[in-house]
Design an enzyme around this catalytic site. Structure first.
Site, mmCIF file in Angstrom:
data_model
loop_
_atom_site.group_PDB
_atom_site.id
_atom_site.type_symbol
_atom_site.label_atom_id
_atom_site.label_comp_id
_atom_site.label_asym_id
_atom_site.label_seq_id
_atom_site.Cartn_x
_atom_site.Cartn_y
_atom_site.Cartn_z
ATOM 1 N N ASP A 429 0.876 -1.154 0.000
ATOM 2 C CA ASP A 429 0.000 0.000 0.000
ATOM 3 C C ASP A 429 0.925 1.219 0.000
ATOM 4 O O ASP A 429 1.984 1.171 0.610
ATOM 5 C CB ASP A 429 -0.841 -0.076 1.286
ATOM 6 C CG ASP A 429 -1.647 1.161 1.523
ATOM 7 O OD1 ASP A 429 -2.352 1.562 0.608
ATOM 8 O OD2 ASP A 429 -1.570 1.708 2.640
ATOM 9 N N LYS A 430 0.567 2.288 -0.719
ATOM 10 C CA LYS A 430 1.511 3.413 -0.761
ATOM 11 C C LYS A 430 1.465 4.256 0.512
ATOM 12 O O LYS A 430 2.424 4.327 1.266
ATOM 13 C CB LYS A 430 1.229 4.317 -1.970
ATOM 14 C CG LYS A 430 2.156 5.532 -1.997
ATOM 15 C CD LYS A 430 1.887 6.456 -3.167
ATOM 16 C CE LYS A 430 0.656 7.321 -2.985
ATOM 17 N NZ LYS A 430 0.876 8.540 -2.211
ATOM 18 N N THR A 581 -2.378 2.004 -4.878
ATOM 19 C CA THR A 581 -2.809 3.246 -4.224
ATOM 20 C C THR A 581 -4.043 3.838 -4.884
ATOM 21 O O THR A 581 -4.309 3.595 -6.067
ATOM 22 C CB THR A 581 -1.673 4.295 -4.227
ATOM 23 O OG1 THR A 581 -2.145 5.466 -3.566
ATOM 24 C CG2 THR A 581 -1.257 4.655 -5.640
ATOM 25 N N ASP A 628 -2.065 -1.328 6.013
ATOM 26 C CA ASP A 628 -2.259 -0.973 7.410
ATOM 27 C C ASP A 628 -3.417 -1.721 8.057
ATOM 28 O O ASP A 628 -3.690 -1.549 9.230
ATOM 29 C CB ASP A 628 -2.383 0.534 7.607
ATOM 30 C CG ASP A 628 -3.436 1.129 6.692
ATOM 31 O OD1 ASP A 628 -4.323 0.369 6.251
ATOM 32 O OD2 ASP A 628 -3.369 2.330 6.421
ATOM 33 N N ASP A 632 -7.400 -1.914 4.148
ATOM 34 C CA ASP A 632 -6.839 -2.896 3.238
ATOM 35 C C ASP A 632 -7.280 -4.317 3.566
ATOM 36 O O ASP A 632 -6.781 -5.274 2.981
ATOM 37 C CB ASP A 632 -5.310 -2.837 3.274
ATOM 38 C CG ASP A 632 -4.796 -1.458 2.920
ATOM 39 O OD1 ASP A 632 -5.336 -0.874 1.975
ATOM 40 O OD2 ASP A 632 -3.885 -0.982 3.593
HETATM 41 P P1 ADP Z 1 -4.460 5.180 -0.509
HETATM 42 O O1 ADP Z 1 -4.524 4.008 -1.430
HETATM 43 O O2 ADP Z 1 -3.298 6.051 -0.838
HETATM 44 O O3 ADP Z 1 -4.568 4.824 0.920
HETATM 45 P P2 ADP Z 1 -7.284 6.000 -0.603
HETATM 46 O O4 ADP Z 1 -7.869 4.904 -1.427
HETATM 47 O O5 ADP Z 1 -7.607 5.996 0.842
HETATM 48 O O6 ADP Z 1 -5.708 6.121 -0.868
HETATM 49 O O7 ADP Z 1 -7.700 7.385 -1.251
HETATM 50 C C1 ADP Z 1 -7.454 7.650 -2.609
HETATM 51 C C2 ADP Z 1 -7.565 9.118 -2.951
HETATM 52 O O8 ADP Z 1 -8.858 9.607 -2.629
HETATM 53 C C3 ADP Z 1 -6.612 9.966 -2.177
HETATM 54 O O9 ADP Z 1 -5.355 10.041 -2.793
HETATM 55 C C4 ADP Z 1 -7.340 11.314 -2.203
HETATM 56 O O10 ADP Z 1 -7.066 11.995 -3.412
HETATM 57 C C5 ADP Z 1 -8.793 10.938 -2.181
HETATM 58 N N1 ADP Z 1 -9.328 11.019 -0.814
HETATM 59 C C6 ADP Z 1 -9.710 9.989 -0.035
HETATM 60 N N2 ADP Z 1 -10.190 10.406 1.152
HETATM 61 C C7 ADP Z 1 -10.086 11.750 1.122
HETATM 62 C C8 ADP Z 1 -10.431 12.805 2.061
HETATM 63 N N3 ADP Z 1 -10.932 12.551 3.259
HETATM 64 N N4 ADP Z 1 -10.200 14.075 1.672
HETATM 65 C C9 ADP Z 1 -9.665 14.344 0.461
HETATM 66 N N5 ADP Z 1 -9.331 13.418 -0.430
HETATM 67 C C10 ADP Z 1 -9.555 12.156 -0.144
HETATM 68 MG MG MG Z 2 -4.477 3.591 2.670
#
Ligand code: ADP
Ligand code: MG
Length: 742
Positions: A429-430, A581, A628, A632
């Site tokens: 996961d990134k 990601t 984490d 996931d």
């Molecule tokens: P990751 O795989 O990096 O954990 P997520 O799947 O949780 O990322 O989220 C992907 C994208 O969605 C983030 O990079 C962001 O652009 C957007 N995002 C998610 N939750 C939020 C939030 N609470 N506020 C703003 N952007 C969000």
């Molecule tokens: Mg994440």
């Protein structure tokens, strides 16, 4: 051959065509029922102190009530008792064998001197009338006093319909005794008293050494239990009172002086100090603790004084959770163990058949007399005792789980660790895993026709984000606090996982999120007054107020220093690395390039992450997912090996088979190294445990006797059998000192 292949139906292995075997034998089904975690938890709650029971000889047997071991029939002993409780626990079983060995030893020696064949041999003679009666009396005493532990265990084995080593031992000494009785009372001839006596003596000694070795291998858990100090300084009516750690209650205040161990989990309410938490997290650098920080019982306070408020007690503390995980891991079996146990069960019948066949051969086909034939039969049965085979795997897994725990690697399921050595792809996961997950705001840009100030934009976004768990949201909230701005109240908050969030602030609707969310809202005009290139490698959060694009906040994350090394090591091990990601391609590719990642999956919605794992799996890869554990979870479950990272003290991560306490990708490399080392040990042990039978059984059966006059006498057979078990345990113990650096 391929433990990763698990099917609900019978059939052939798709990889090598071997017939699939049933995973649970009868014993394990019974044990599973008893060791079912829900069942244990319920019992634990009932009993409050939840003592579990284990077999002094089979560390993989962990049950919640006393009784006989379903594998070897020995009486179960309570687990994790401190050393001083001598007469129960492993130590009790060990001392029982020693006592019986020492008490019978002088009589065994007397029996030997009274035996005509030995007298012949050393050319010496004592003879007095009725000597054979004395020998009979001595033999009988040795048979009953020395044999009791074996008879009891044999009864236990038989009651579980699982005859094994103890049944063989009991059978062998009974044959020798009954035969001797017959020569005393029924017909004249040479008795087997001294052979039987030495056999029992060697069995007692061997089992004493074996139980002792197993205790050494499983003692680490008891050591963990000793890590928390027994007494604590309670702050009480303005004074200090020392009470037992067990008597502490939630919200009690406890003083910890410099250099003392922290007795229990809590929150710092006063004082400042550095605390070394290596016993719990494997992190050796001391961590500074201030008011409001969490501390864990068992960690070492260094230079300052702290007052903490107790936040967790009993089974909820980090140490108790870790111990429970290790116990669970101890009773979760790698697939090879099912194989070893099955082989051991077969060996029982092999031993019995070989014994009977050699008896028949030496009586009828190559007539050497009944005594000779009986001695050979006993030796065959004894040498074929399959105990080393039963010990080969569980001794390794117990040491593996404690070695892992010491390095901050908790193994929840041995099957996961077993497969980890064969991984071909590790998916990270990134955010928060390869990067720190600590987003900082770098730029705030307003839309062309915006009437707002950048401050207003930040305030409105933060007002919504304060309700979100995402690390991006935290970055925005932190920036707002840093600038001393206040956040208006929010109503009707809604989060869109992997996209953003929405809320009502000051009667306006505020949406924050990525491009996907914007497209869903029908907002396409996401242009800024400045060119996009300036923001390469940064993550934009678009802000929309009442359906109008108002501006964007750009955030950047920091790549962990350890990530680069970890990925390099994985490549050296021949393992490919992928990154998964929800972030935009731009950012993901940048990170991918810097870290030399083989495959980048970007802009993946949370529910699609699991499909990416499946995709790699259908390409024939054995895949580990490192994440984490919160969002996931499905991917962790789908992958062959789910690795939850950065668990800290919250170790009960459900969907993972390996839990890493620290947030260090290098620990993934260590876990794979641990898996490979564990596997090597298991293979060595299996080779030891089975290999010696190939030579020993035929020799004991007398194949070398006609030509060379070589025969394995029963007492030597017993010695050899114990030796093979002890070698297996000692070989496993060597793993304790293994280093996990690669
Ligand atoms: P990751 O795989 O990096 O954990 P997520 O799947 O949780 O990322 O989220 C992907 C994208 O969605 C983030 O990079 C962001 O652009 C957007 N995002 C998610 N939750 C939020 C939030 N609470 N506020 C703003 N952007 C969000
Ligand atoms: Mg994440």
């Amino acid at each position: 051959m391929h433990p990763e292949v698990q099917n609900t139906k019978e059939g052939k292995c798709p990889k090598c065509g071997m017939n699939l075997v049933e995973q649970d034998t009868k014993i394990y089904q019974a044990m599973r029922q008893k060791t079912n975690p829900a069942h244990i938890l319920e019992k634990t709650a009932q009993k409050n102190r939840g003592v579990l029971y284990t077999c002094p000889m089979d560390p993989d047997v962990v049950l919640d009530s006393p009784g006989n071991c379903p594998k070897c029939g020995m009486e179960l002993v309570p687990m994790d008792l401190p050393e001083q409780e001598e007469h129960t626990g492993h130590k009790g079983a060990e001392q029982d064998f020693r006592k019986r060995f020492l008490v019978t030893l002088p009589f065994v020696i007397m029996t030997m001197f009274l035996s005509p064949s030995i007298q012949n041999w050393i050319v010496f003679s004592i003879n007095f009338p009725r000597a054979e009666w004395l020998v009979f009396a001595l033999g009988t005493f040795i048979f009953f006093f020395g044999g009791i532990p074996f008879f009891r265990a044999a009864k236990g084995e038989l009651s579980h319909q699982n005859p094994g080593m103890m049944t063989l031992v009991a059978f062998a000494i009974s044959v020798a005794y009954l035969f001797s009785l017959a020569t005393t009372f029924l017909f004249s001839g040479e008795s087997l008293y001294w052979e039987m006596a030495t056999l029992i003596s060697v069995f007692l000694l061997g089992h004493f050494l074996e139980v002792r070795a197993v205790r050494g291998a499983t003692g680490a858990l008891a050591e963990l239990a000793k890590m928390t100090p027994p007494m604590a300084h309670l702050v009480h009516n303005g004074g200090i009172k020392d009470i037992k750690t067990n008597d502490l209650r939630i919200n009690n205040q406890v003083l910890i002086r410099p250099g003392e161990k922290i007795p229990i989990d809590g929150i710092v309410i006063d004082g400042e100090s550095a605390v070394e938490e290596s016993m719990i997290t494997g992190e050796s650098r001391p961590i500074s603790k201030h008011k409001g920080d969490q501390v864990v019982g068992g960690s070492l306070n260094q230079d300052g004084s702290l007052i903490i408020e107790v936040s967790k007690i009993g089974a909820d503390t980090a140490i108790a959770q870790i111990m429970r995980l290790i116990r669970d891991a101890q009773s979760s079996k790698p697939n090879v163990q099912y194989l070893a146990d099955r082989a051991a069960a077969i060996l029982f019948y092999v031993a019995l058949t070989a014994g009977i066949v050699s008896f028949v051969v030496w009586v009828f086909i190559l007539p050497h007399g009944i005594i000779f034939a009986a001695t050979v039969a006993v030796a065959v049965i004894v040498v074929a005792c399959p105990h080393a085979l039963g010990l080969a795997i569980p001794t390794v897994t117990t040491i593996t789980s404690t070695l892992g725990a010491k390095n901050g690697i908790l193994i929840k399921d041995m099957k996961g660790l077993e497969i980890a050595r064969k991984l071909s792809y590790v998916v990270f996961d990134k955010t928060g895993t390869l990067t720190k997950g600590e987003f900082g705001v770098t730029d705030i840009i307003l839309a062309h026709n915006s009437k707002l100030q950048t401050q207003d934009l930040l305030e409105l976004a933060a007002a919504v984000e304060i309700n979100s768990q995402h690390s991006i949201a935290q970055g925005i909230v932190n920036e707002t606090k840093k600038r001393g701005l206040k956040m208006p109240a929010v109503r009707e908050f809604k989060s869109f996982p992997g996209k953003g969030a929405r809320g009502r602030v000051n009667s306006g609707e505020v949406c924050v999120g990525n491009r996907t969310l914007m497209e869903e809202l029908g907002i396409s005009n996401l242009k800024f007054p400045i060119s996009d290139e300036e923001f390469e490698g940064k993550t934009p959060v678009y802000v929309v107020i009442d359906k109008h694009f108002a501006g964007a906040i750009f955030l950047a994350d920091i790549i962990r220093e350890e990530s680069k090394e970890a990925i390099q090591r994985l490549h050296e091990m021949g393992i490919k690395v992928a990154m998964l990601t929800g972030d935009i391609h731009d950012v993901a590719n940048e990170v991918g390039k810097q870290l030399d990642i083989d495959t980048v999956f970007a802009q993946v919605l949370p529910e699609d992450k699991v499909n990416k794992i499946k995709q790699l799996q259908t390409q024939g890869n054995i895949v580990a997912m490192v994440g984490d554990g919160v969002n996931d979870a499905p991917s962790l479950t789908q992958s062959h090996v789910g690795i939850a990272i950065g668990a800290g003290t919250d170790v009960a991560v459900e969907s993972a088979s390996i839990v890493l306490m620290r947030n260090d990708p290098m620990d993934v490399v260590k876990a794979i190294a641990l898996s490979r080392k564990t596997n090597n040990k298991m293979v060595q042990n299996l080779a030891w445990a089975t290999g010696y039978n190939v030579f020993a059984i035929p020799i004991a059966a007398g194949v070398l006797y006609p030509a060379l006059g070589i025969l394995l006498e029963p007492q030597w057979a017993a010695l050899l059998m114990s030796a093979s078990s002890i070698i297996v345990v000692l070989n496993a113990l060597l793993l304790r000192r293994a280093k996990l650096t690669v």
